[in-house]
Design an enzyme around this catalytic site. Sequence first.
Site, PDB file in Angstrom:
ATOM      1  N   ASP A  12     -14.840  59.225 149.264  1.00 27.60           N
ATOM      2  CA  ASP A  12     -15.313  59.194 150.648  1.00 27.60           C
ATOM      3  C   ASP A  12     -14.652  58.065 151.447  1.00 27.60           C
ATOM      4  O   ASP A  12     -14.389  56.991 150.909  1.00 27.60           O
ATOM      5  CB  ASP A  12     -16.840  59.016 150.648  1.00 27.60           C
ATOM      6  CG  ASP A  12     -17.444  59.306 152.010  1.00 27.60           C
ATOM      7  OD1 ASP A  12     -16.795  59.972 152.826  1.00 27.60           O
ATOM      8  OD2 ASP A  12     -18.574  58.853 152.252  1.00 27.60           O
ATOM      9  N   ASN A  60     -18.029  71.080 153.905  1.00 27.11           N
ATOM     10  CA  ASN A  60     -16.863  70.635 154.685  1.00 27.11           C
ATOM     11  C   ASN A  60     -16.271  71.740 155.575  1.00 27.11           C
ATOM     12  O   ASN A  60     -15.454  71.453 156.456  1.00 27.11           O
ATOM     13  CB  ASN A  60     -15.759  70.069 153.779  1.00 27.11           C
ATOM     14  CG  ASN A  60     -16.081  68.715 153.198  1.00 27.11           C
ATOM     15  OD1 ASN A  60     -15.640  68.352 152.108  1.00 27.11           O
ATOM     16  ND2 ASN A  60     -16.877  67.922 153.910  1.00 27.11           N
TER      17      ASN A  60
HETATM   18  C1  FPP Z   1     -14.073  62.570 152.261  1.00 28.02           C
HETATM   19  O1  FPP Z   1     -13.790  61.600 153.266  1.00 28.02           O
HETATM   20  C2  FPP Z   1     -12.830  63.172 151.794  1.00 28.02           C
HETATM   21  C3  FPP Z   1     -12.521  64.483 151.853  1.00 28.02           C
HETATM   22  C4  FPP Z   1     -13.452  65.500 152.414  1.00 28.02           C
HETATM   23  C5  FPP Z   1     -11.222  64.992 151.397  1.00 28.02           C
HETATM   24  C6  FPP Z   1     -10.660  64.357 150.155  1.00 28.02           C
HETATM   25  C7  FPP Z   1      -9.204  64.642 150.101  1.00 28.02           C
HETATM   26  C8  FPP Z   1      -8.260  63.807 149.637  1.00 28.02           C
HETATM   27  C9  FPP Z   1      -8.570  62.525 148.953  1.00 28.02           C
HETATM   28  C10 FPP Z   1      -6.815  64.125 149.764  1.00 28.02           C
HETATM   29  C11 FPP Z   1      -6.416  65.456 149.274  1.00 28.02           C
HETATM   30  C12 FPP Z   1      -6.635  65.639 147.837  1.00 28.02           C
HETATM   31  C13 FPP Z   1      -5.852  66.409 147.066  1.00 28.02           C
HETATM   32  C14 FPP Z   1      -6.222  66.563 145.656  1.00 28.02           C
HETATM   33  C15 FPP Z   1      -4.632  67.078 147.563  1.00 28.02           C
HETATM   34  P1  FPP Z   1     -14.276  61.849 154.753  1.00 28.02           P
HETATM   35  O2  FPP Z   1     -13.233  62.612 155.462  1.00 28.02           O
HETATM   36  O3  FPP Z   1     -15.642  62.477 154.730  1.00 28.02           O
HETATM   37  O4  FPP Z   1     -14.355  60.369 155.272  1.00 28.02           O
HETATM   38  P2  FPP Z   1     -15.346  59.772 156.364  1.00 28.02           P
HETATM   39  O5  FPP Z   1     -16.705  59.638 155.688  1.00 28.02           O
HETATM   40  O6  FPP Z   1     -14.748  58.448 156.679  1.00 28.02           O
HETATM   41  O7  FPP Z   1     -15.361  60.718 157.518  1.00 28.02           O
END
Ligand code: FPP
Length: 224
Positions: A12, A60
């Site tokens: 996250d 998501n």
């Molecule tokens: C959560 O942070 C993260 C995600 C929903 C996506 C995770 C993806 C990656 C780490 C990169 C891609 C991975 C692969 C395996 C290709 P958030 O976006 O909810 O963060 P926030 O809480 O700051 O909004």
Amino acid sequence: MNPIKHVAVIMDGNGRWGLKNKKSRNLGHKAGLKTVEMIIKESIKKKIKFLTLYAFSTENWKRPSSEKNFLFNLLETYLIEKLDELNRNNIKLKVIGRKIFSQKLNKLLNYAESKTKNNKTIQINLALNYGSKAEIVYALNRLKKTKGKITEIKVNQNLYTYKIPDPDMLIRTGNTSRLSNFLLWQLAYSEIFFEKKLWPDFNSNDYSKIINKFKKIKRNFGNI
Ligand code: FPP
């Protein structure tokens, strides 16, 4: 010292990191991919056999198309560019969650799973379109079609995570203390570590510190 077979991670904080450092949530995801590569490398060094990464949840889908498309493209490019490297490093890739993406991404994911299925160094479970409640409902629907009493063993056998041991530990970065519909059944006895740092800032030293803390915990599993 506690042995570690399986580490699960809620990655996250990409969005916040991206806005703060690059004025773009998407560039936060791009930076987060570097941390993914770090944690795979470090887990191999630590001889961990299963690493489960929460990359896209059933919730998501509510995000704007521009962010979802960016994430799916990032994953596609990663698979195309890194499949050979995954194989060279003997890494097995498994998707947990229903594959309902574009035809191209679904195909690529199936291809990557089949090409890496016999690899033995570590298994990476990529949680994609994953939701724990959806997984439990899926298992119960399958069980409804079978005879006899429902048991814990039978539930385990019908989850997406069949044959994967329950996580020893869960790490969630991003300074938020919740499970967000992730592995609710499987985390029943896992040690949980909430980390303040945002995912792109999480480094190998932070990971080692958590692992060392875990190793010192007395795990009783209900015993004394
Ligand atoms: C959560 O942070 C993260 C995600 C929903 C996506 C995770 C993806 C990656 C780490 C990169 C891609 C991975 C692969 C395996 C290709 P958030 O976006 O909810 O963060 P926030 O809480 O700051 O909004």
